[in-house]
Design a protein around this motif. Structure first.
Motif, PDB file in Angstrom:
ATOM      1  N   ARG A   1       3.049   1.617  13.278  1.00 55.12           N
ATOM      2  CA  ARG A   1       3.820   2.781  12.839  1.00 55.12           C
ATOM      3  C   ARG A   1       3.648   2.994  11.336  1.00 55.12           C
ATOM      4  O   ARG A   1       3.486   4.118  10.868  1.00 55.12           O
ATOM      5  CB  ARG A   1       5.302   2.585  13.177  1.00 55.12           C
ATOM      6  N   ALA A   2       3.627   1.889  10.584  1.00 55.41           N
ATOM      7  CA  ALA A   2       3.455   2.002   9.139  1.00 55.41           C
ATOM      8  C   ALA A   2       2.091   2.604   8.804  1.00 55.41           C
ATOM      9  O   ALA A   2       1.969   3.449   7.903  1.00 55.41           O
ATOM     10  CB  ALA A   2       3.604   0.632   8.496  1.00 55.41           C
ATOM     11  N   GLU A   3       1.048   2.176   9.554  1.00 50.84           N
ATOM     12  CA  GLU A   3      -0.289   2.741   9.336  1.00 50.84           C
ATOM     13  C   GLU A   3      -0.284   4.241   9.603  1.00 50.84           C
ATOM     14  O   GLU A   3      -0.911   5.015   8.886  1.00 50.84           O
ATOM     15  CB  GLU A   3      -1.316   2.077  10.274  1.00 50.84           C
TER      16      GLU A   3
ATOM     17  N   ARG B   1      13.777   4.902   0.070  1.00 46.18           N
ATOM     18  CA  ARG B   1      13.654   5.194   1.503  1.00 46.18           C
ATOM     19  C   ARG B   1      12.685   4.258   2.202  1.00 46.18           C
ATOM     20  O   ARG B   1      12.898   3.838   3.337  1.00 46.18           O
ATOM     21  CB  ARG B   1      13.238   6.652   1.695  1.00 46.18           C
ATOM     22  N   LEU B   2      11.612   3.940   1.495  1.00 44.70           N
ATOM     23  CA  LEU B   2      10.630   3.022   2.074  1.00 44.70           C
ATOM     24  C   LEU B   2      11.272   1.645   2.276  1.00 44.70           C
ATOM     25  O   LEU B   2      11.130   1.017   3.330  1.00 44.70           O
ATOM     26  CB  LEU B   2       9.418   2.906   1.143  1.00 44.70           C
ATOM     27  N   HIS B   3      12.004   1.218   1.255  1.00 46.53           N
ATOM     28  CA  HIS B   3      12.637  -0.094   1.338  1.00 46.53           C
ATOM     29  C   HIS B   3      13.630  -0.130   2.486  1.00 46.53           C
ATOM     30  O   HIS B   3      13.675  -1.092   3.260  1.00 46.53           O
ATOM     31  CB  HIS B   3      13.340  -0.401   0.001  1.00 46.53           C
ATOM     32  N   LYS B   4      14.391   0.972   2.616  1.00 49.34           N
ATOM     33  CA  LYS B   4      15.390   1.034   3.685  1.00 49.34           C
ATOM     34  C   LYS B   4      14.704   0.944   5.051  1.00 49.34           C
ATOM     35  O   LYS B   4      15.185   0.236   5.951  1.00 49.34           O
ATOM     36  CB  LYS B   4      16.165   2.349   3.571  1.00 49.34           C
ATOM     37  N   ALA B   5      13.581   1.647   5.191  1.00 44.95           N
ATOM     38  CA  ALA B   5      12.877   1.658   6.475  1.00 44.95           C
ATOM     39  C   ALA B   5      12.409   0.253   6.847  1.00 44.95           C
ATOM     40  O   ALA B   5      12.523  -0.168   8.002  1.00 44.95           O
ATOM     41  CB  ALA B   5      11.685   2.609   6.401  1.00 44.95           C
ATOM     42  N   PHE B   6      11.883  -0.470   5.878  1.00 37.89           N
ATOM     43  CA  PHE B   6      11.414  -1.824   6.171  1.00 37.89           C
ATOM     44  C   PHE B   6      12.588  -2.784   6.371  1.00 37.89           C
ATOM     45  O   PHE B   6      12.555  -3.635   7.246  1.00 37.89           O
ATOM     46  CB  PHE B   6      10.492  -2.330   5.042  1.00 37.89           C
TER      47      PHE B   6
ATOM     48  N   GLU C   1       0.834  -1.207   0.000  1.00 32.86           N
ATOM     49  CA  GLU C   1       0.000   0.000   0.000  1.00 32.86           C
ATOM     50  C   GLU C   1       0.863   1.249   0.000  1.00 32.86           C
ATOM     51  O   GLU C   1       0.608   2.202  -0.735  1.00 32.86           O
ATOM     52  CB  GLU C   1      -0.926   0.006   1.223  1.00 32.86           C
ATOM     53  N   LEU C   2       1.896   1.242   0.838  1.00 36.27           N
ATOM     54  CA  LEU C   2       2.785   2.403   0.914  1.00 36.27           C
ATOM     55  C   LEU C   2       3.528   2.597  -0.412  1.00 36.27           C
ATOM     56  O   LEU C   2       3.700   3.719  -0.882  1.00 36.27           O
ATOM     57  CB  LEU C   2       3.780   2.235   2.059  1.00 36.27           C
ATOM     58  N   LEU C   3       3.917   1.479  -1.015  1.00 38.82           N
ATOM     59  CA  LEU C   3       4.637   1.550  -2.282  1.00 38.82           C
ATOM     60  C   LEU C   3       3.746   2.186  -3.350  1.00 38.82           C
ATOM     61  O   LEU C   3       4.183   3.042  -4.136  1.00 38.82           O
ATOM     62  CB  LEU C   3       5.020   0.135  -2.704  1.00 38.82           C
ATOM     63  N   PHE C   4       2.484   1.804  -3.352  1.00 40.58           N
ATOM     64  CA  PHE C   4       1.527   2.348  -4.317  1.00 40.58           C
ATOM     65  C   PHE C   4       1.389   3.861  -4.146  1.00 40.58           C
ATOM     66  O   PHE C   4       1.299   4.619  -5.115  1.00 40.58           O
ATOM     67  CB  PHE C   4       0.179   1.653  -4.116  1.00 40.58           C
ATOM     68  N   MET C   5       1.388   4.310  -2.888  1.00 45.48           N
ATOM     69  CA  MET C   5       1.220   5.744  -2.636  1.00 45.48           C
ATOM     70  C   MET C   5       2.401   6.546  -3.158  1.00 45.48           C
ATOM     71  O   MET C   5       2.281   7.733  -3.439  1.00 45.48           O
ATOM     72  CB  MET C   5       1.075   5.998  -1.140  1.00 45.48           C
TER      73      MET C   5
ATOM     74  N   LYS D   1       1.309   6.038   6.796  1.00 50.22           N
ATOM     75  CA  LYS D   1       0.382   6.074   5.668  1.00 50.22           C
ATOM     76  C   LYS D   1      -0.574   7.266   5.809  1.00 50.22           C
ATOM     77  O   LYS D   1      -0.794   8.020   4.862  1.00 50.22           O
ATOM     78  CB  LYS D   1      -0.409   4.765   5.630  1.00 50.22           C
ATOM     79  N   LYS D   2      -1.107   7.433   7.016  1.00 50.44           N
ATOM     80  CA  LYS D   2      -2.019   8.549   7.259  1.00 50.44           C
ATOM     81  C   LYS D   2      -1.316   9.878   7.037  1.00 50.44           C
ATOM     82  O   LYS D   2      -1.879  10.820   6.481  1.00 50.44           O
ATOM     83  CB  LYS D   2      -2.560   8.482   8.683  1.00 50.44           C
ATOM     84  N   GLU D   3      -0.079   9.940   7.513  1.00 48.99           N
ATOM     85  CA  GLU D   3       0.690  11.185   7.362  1.00 48.99           C
ATOM     86  C   GLU D   3       0.894  11.519   5.892  1.00 48.99           C
ATOM     87  O   GLU D   3       0.787  12.676   5.487  1.00 48.99           O
ATOM     88  CB  GLU D   3       2.058  11.036   8.040  1.00 48.99           C
ATOM     89  N   ILE D   4       1.187  10.511   5.086  1.00 47.85           N
ATOM     90  CA  ILE D   4       1.429  10.759   3.664  1.00 47.85           C
ATOM     91  C   ILE D   4       0.138  11.198   2.980  1.00 47.85           C
ATOM     92  O   ILE D   4       0.139  12.119   2.153  1.00 47.85           O
ATOM     93  CB  ILE D   4       2.026   9.508   2.982  1.00 47.85           C
TER      94      ILE D   4
END
Lengths: 86, 255
Positions: free
Chosen positions: A59-61, A36-41, A18-22, A64-67
């Motif tokens: 935290r990921a959720e 950056r997303l990949h690094k975080a995970f 979902e985050l990747l799609f955003m 997502k809301k923040e983005i």
């Protein structure tokens, strides 16, 4: 090594997708976002305590809301500048 | 009262964040390979329709509608991901894009065919900035209209109350259904069409039609003479001190 908890593994993959799609709409470009997303995970890969994984998903959720909020505000401000100059 | 049938017309436009480029022949904007998305004002109208339903106003159906090139499907999918029930896509090629009057005539046919009793449109599209379609549609249908709504509420007796922001205050309008509403920027906060919702939206019905199905053959009435970039902004001037500023202002005729 596969995760010991398939249900949690599925949840983590889902939020990652979902985050990747955003990232497609990210102002600094998809590549910037994806690395950056990949690094975080990736930095959390060693965790195997279910409680800690759950906290990570939360935290990921939150991110997502923040983005989502970031996208909304960016668009709102741009349009307000364009159409309501006063 | 049986449920409301809401029609939400949307448009696929150049994304708000892209910088448009005028083409070489100065006849239009370079659209090839540029990012497109749903007109932001139309997102507000979809969101408002969905929120009416969530506020327990009896809504029978939210129908998204778009007339545009084959890729306009994508924005209809986004609309359905945000909460529209089904959608109609009238395929119109890029080169003979409709003008506001043509769109209004087409929408009139759709409203009659679908028995809609509320039409929520974006107040304008961010590419043509005509801001005419809603008003023309209301005129053609002979319905009440409330433009640039900043809040909408519907009572049980089919009375619609719309607030709009005007210079120096707000204006409240009341009218009976059916009516046409156009949205202003501050109406609501559109939700994000998330990946799972877009996947779910793929199962929703998307009808493809042509202008002929509605018995319309719109001729282009307007002629684009020339498209040019706005003049570049001139830089400011720095002054040393107050005297410098006053003499500069006098020089420019401001004092």
């Amino acid at each position: 090594m596969a995760s010991t908890n398939p249900a949690l593994r599925y949840q983590v993959l889902r939020i990652y997708k979902e985050l990747l799609f955003m990232g497609r709409d990210y102002p600094l470009g998809y590549e910037y976002y994806r690395t950056r997303l990949h690094k975080a995970f990736f930095s959390q890969r060693g965790i195997d305590d279910p409680e800690k994984i759950k906290a990570g998903i939360k935290r990921a959720e939150f991110v997502k809301k923040e983005i989502e909020a970031l996208y909304f505000l960016k668009r709102y401000r741009t349009l307000r500048k364009r159409y309501n100059q006063s | 009262m049986s449920g409301l049938r809401i029609l939400v017309p949307i448009k696929r436009v150049l994304d708000y964040a892209t910088k448009p480029r005028v083409n070489r022949t100065q006849t239009g904007i370079d659209l090839a390979n540029a990012k497109h998305s749903m007109n932001p004002f139309d997102e507000l109208s979809i969101e408002e329709a969905v929120r009416l339903r969530e506020r327990k106003v009896p809504v029978a159906e939210i129908l998204a509608f778009s007339a545009g090139p084959p890729k306009a499907q994508d924005v209809l999918r986004t609309a359905m991901a945000m909460g529209a029930d089904r959608s109609i896509h009238v395929v119109v090629e890029e080169r003979d894009a409709l003008e506001p009057l043509g769109v209004a005539k087409l929408l009139k046919k759709v409203v009659e065919g679908e028995k809609s009793d509320l039409v929520i449109l974006g107040k304008q599209s961010i590419d043509d900035d005509a801001a005419q379609t809603g008003q023309m549609l209301a005129g053609l249908l002979g319905w009440a209209q409330a433009t640039q709504a900043s809040s909408v509420s519907i009572s049980a007796e089919n009375m619609v109350t719309v607030t709009r922001e005007v210079d120096g205050g707000v204006e409240t309008l009341k009218a009976k259904l059916p009516m046409v509403i156009t949205t202003d920027l501050r109406l609501n906060e559109p939700r994000y069409a998330s990946l799972p919702n877009i996947m779910k939206a793929k199962k929703k019905l998307l009808e493809k039609k042509t202008l002929k199905d509605y018995g319309l053959d719109e001729k282009i009435r307007l002629k684009t003479v020339r498209v040019t970039e706005p003049p570049p902004r001139k830089g400011g001037v720095k002054v040393e001190d107050v005297d410098g500023m006053i003499s500069k202002l006098k020089e420019l005729g401001a004092l």
